[in-house]
Design an enzyme around this catalytic site. Structure first.
Site, mmCIF file in Angstrom:
data_model
loop_
_atom_site.group_PDB
_atom_site.id
_atom_site.type_symbol
_atom_site.label_atom_id
_atom_site.label_comp_id
_atom_site.label_asym_id
_atom_site.label_seq_id
_atom_site.Cartn_x
_atom_site.Cartn_y
_atom_site.Cartn_z
ATOM 1 N N GLY A 1 36.378 17.738 22.044
ATOM 2 C CA GLY A 1 37.021 17.608 20.742
ATOM 3 C C GLY A 1 36.997 18.922 19.981
ATOM 4 C CB ALA B 1 52.653 49.161 41.202
ATOM 5 C CD GLU C 1 40.494 41.778 44.783
ATOM 6 O OE1 GLU C 1 40.875 41.782 43.604
ATOM 7 O OE2 GLU C 1 41.013 42.487 45.675
#
Length: 382
Positions: free
Chosen positions: A342, A133, A245
């Protein structure tokens, strides 16, 4: 465009936060990352300097300051020094645990727990997610049954931020399997309660210093005084506290976008290639121009959301919009910034490389991007 979110008081507070971070966090954060553990002593120092817990009322040792803009200042300054594991732990206290405690605790519970949070001696965690869950809270299988005046808690939670360190864990459990959405309640499980066991510290790809754990509850006896909020209203309590939140995720994401972008901008105008600075190539300038524009536009939405929260007007849908969009923007910005670095962007000593791993979770926790869009789409459906 001048940012108008902050007052002189907020900017003065920013200097306090910067001084604290320079002294108590920046010198130690690399060691915390290597050890996969943040020194607990830093939270006592952070509380002393008002770095978190400002909303705790003065009678319990806090400042009684509800203005969310102070949280924004802390978030921005921690992002600026790239201490994202520390940022998440602080956000966990302010945007989750304390938000629940301040809203739902009885006076007795406030006297019992809030002074410890105000001094940084207590660390909290929120335990909703289970192996089966996640975003679907109705799938919670952890149970609590009454035994006289007490409750007996059984179940398992996973992916719990600060689960190892926490002294007080807010646990969501099913208390009436026949009551549907009204069959869930919240409880506070305290350290060293018999039957409460911490599992392994989970090995994540990012945020190494921020401990994340499995938690197990085997016939944990909870006194009635450890019920948080109203019995049977647990799911409502969880849903009603999600906007803050998600605002916290948006605030961290936009602050990290800004911090990583600024590092990259400086790099592009310092780094030489083919006889000129990277930033003098049109492609690089366009990349930087696009990112700074997107950050500015998203930042305006986050600022507006913070002000709406201060006024008690931030809706679940508006918070969901900010959460998915800004966290996804963060992923794009960090990825593009890494590319502009890079090969150096792939080196862990560069902040952009660490941010690439540390921020990936933000489109997942607090509700995935797909769930945020579902929330928004349901409102549009009417």
């Amino acid at each position: 465009m001048r940012r108008r979110l902050y007052t002189d008081d907020h900017e003065a507070y920013r200097e306090t936060v910067r001084e604290f971070l320079a002294r108590e966090v920046v010198p130690h954060h690399p060691r915390w990352e290597a050890d996969r553990w943040i020194d607990r002593s830093v939270f006592s120092e952070a509380a002393k300097y008002g770095i978190y817990g400002l909303q705790i009322p003065q009678e319990y040792g806090g400042a009684g300051e509800p203005d969310y803009r102070y949280r924004m200042v802390v978030t921005e300054e921690i992002a600026r020094v790239h201490a994202l594991s520390f940022a998440l732990t602080i956000s966990l206290q302010d945007d989750l645990v304390l938000h629940y405690l301040l809203d739902l605790c009885t006076d007795e519970q406030k006297r019992r727990w809030l002074p410890g949070f105000a001094t940084g001696e207590l660390i909290g965690a929120l335990a909703m997610t289970e192996p089966g869950a996640g975003s679907d809270l109705r799938g919670i299988r952890t149970t609590a049954r009454k035994d006289g005046a007490d409750w007996i808690l059984n179940g398992q939670k996973t992916f719990i931020s600060s689960g190892i360190m926490a002294d007080a864990v807010i646990v969501a459990a099913r208390t009436d399997p026949e009551a549907g959405s009204k069959g869930f309640s919240l409880f506070v499980v305290e350290r060293d309660m018999p039957g409460f066991r911490r599992g392994r510290k989970l090995d994540k790809i990012g945020l190494p210093a921020q401990d994340t754990a499995e938690l197990f509850f085997e016939d944990v006896r909870l006194p009635a005084q450890n019920l948080l909020g109203t019995e049977g209203r647990g799911l409502h309590h969880l849903m009603s506290h999600l906007p803050r939140e998600r605002l916290g995720v948006s605030a961290k994401a936009i602050a990290t976008c800004r911090a990583v972008f600024e590092e990259t901008r400086r790099y592009c105008f310092d780094r030489q290639a083919f006889g000129q600075r990277l930033g003098e190539f049109q492609h690089v300038r366009f990349e930087l121009a696009e990112m700074t524009t997107e950050i500015d536009v998203a930042e305006s939405y986050v600022d507006r959301s913070a002000l709406a929260f201060n006024e008690g007007e931030l809706t679940a849908v508006d918070a969901a919009k900010g959460k998915w969009y800004v966290s996804e923007l963060q992923s794009r910005v960090v990825d593009r910034c890494l590319q502009l670095h890079g090969g150096y962007g792939y080196m862990a000593e560069f902040p952009v490389a660490r941010a690439f791993l540390d921020t990936r979770i933000e489109t997942i926790y607090g509700g995935t991007t797909a769930i945020m869009k579902e929330i928004i789409g349901r409102e549009l459906e009417g």
